[in-house]
Scaffold this active site. Structure first.
Site, PDB file in Angstrom:
ATOM      1  N   HIS A  22       0.814  -1.214   0.000  1.00 39.46           N
ATOM      2  CA  HIS A  22       0.000   0.000   0.000  1.00 39.46           C
ATOM      3  C   HIS A  22       0.850   1.268   0.000  1.00 39.46           C
ATOM      4  O   HIS A  22       0.420   2.288  -0.534  1.00 39.46           O
ATOM      5  CB  HIS A  22      -0.986  -0.022   1.168  1.00 39.46           C
ATOM      6  N   TRP A  76      -5.218  -5.267  -9.123  1.00 37.11           N
ATOM      7  CA  TRP A  76      -4.865  -5.045  -7.711  1.00 37.11           C
ATOM      8  C   TRP A  76      -5.376  -6.201  -6.865  1.00 37.11           C
ATOM      9  O   TRP A  76      -4.671  -6.708  -5.998  1.00 37.11           O
ATOM     10  CB  TRP A  76      -5.434  -3.710  -7.217  1.00 37.11           C
TER      11      TRP A  76
END
Length: 104
Positions: A22, A76
Site C-alpha cells: 500500500h 490489484w
C-alpha cells in the site's frame, strides 16, 4: 459527502507486506479512486486479530459501483489475493460496517 467503513481480513505473517504494497500503491489505481470521488482513505490493522479496518469519504457512493469492472482494480485484487481473504472473483472479502457514533 458520505463516510464508508468496512473490515477485511489479513493473513498471518503478511502485516509488513500489506503495508509495503500500500505504500507503493499504483498511480493508476490511486487516480481511479480519486476519479470516483474517494478521499481521506485510511486502513487500520488490529494486530491481535489481523482485521483490517478501512474508512474513506465518497462524494457519491453510486460512483463506486463500477469499480470492480476496471482492469486496474482487478489487477490489484489479483496482486493482493495471496495475503488476504478474498472472494471467488479475487475481490477482498469486505464487510460493510454500520456507523453507530460520530463526533464532529
Amino acid at each position: 459527502m458520505s463516510r464508508i467503513a468496512m473490515k477485511m481480513q489479513l493473513f498471518k505473517g503478511f502485516e509488513e507486506e500489506y503495508k509495503r504494497r500500500h505504500t507503493a500503491i499504483w498511480p493508476e489505481l490511486k487516480a481511479l479512486l480519486k476519479e470516483r470521488g474517494i478521499s481521506q482513505y485510511s486502513i487500520w490493522l488490529d494486530e491481535e486479530t489481523l482485521t483490517l479496518f478501512a474508512c474513506f469519504y465518497s462524494e457519491d457512493p453510486e460512483l463506486l459501483d463500477d469499480l470492480p469492472e476496471h482492469e486496474v482494480m482487478k489487477k490489484w485484487w489479483t496482486y493482493m489475493k495471496d495475503i488476504m481473504a478474498t472472494n471467488a472473483d479475487e475481490s477482498p472479502v469486505s464487510v460493510p460496517l454500520k456507523e453507530v457514533f460520530y463526533l464532529e
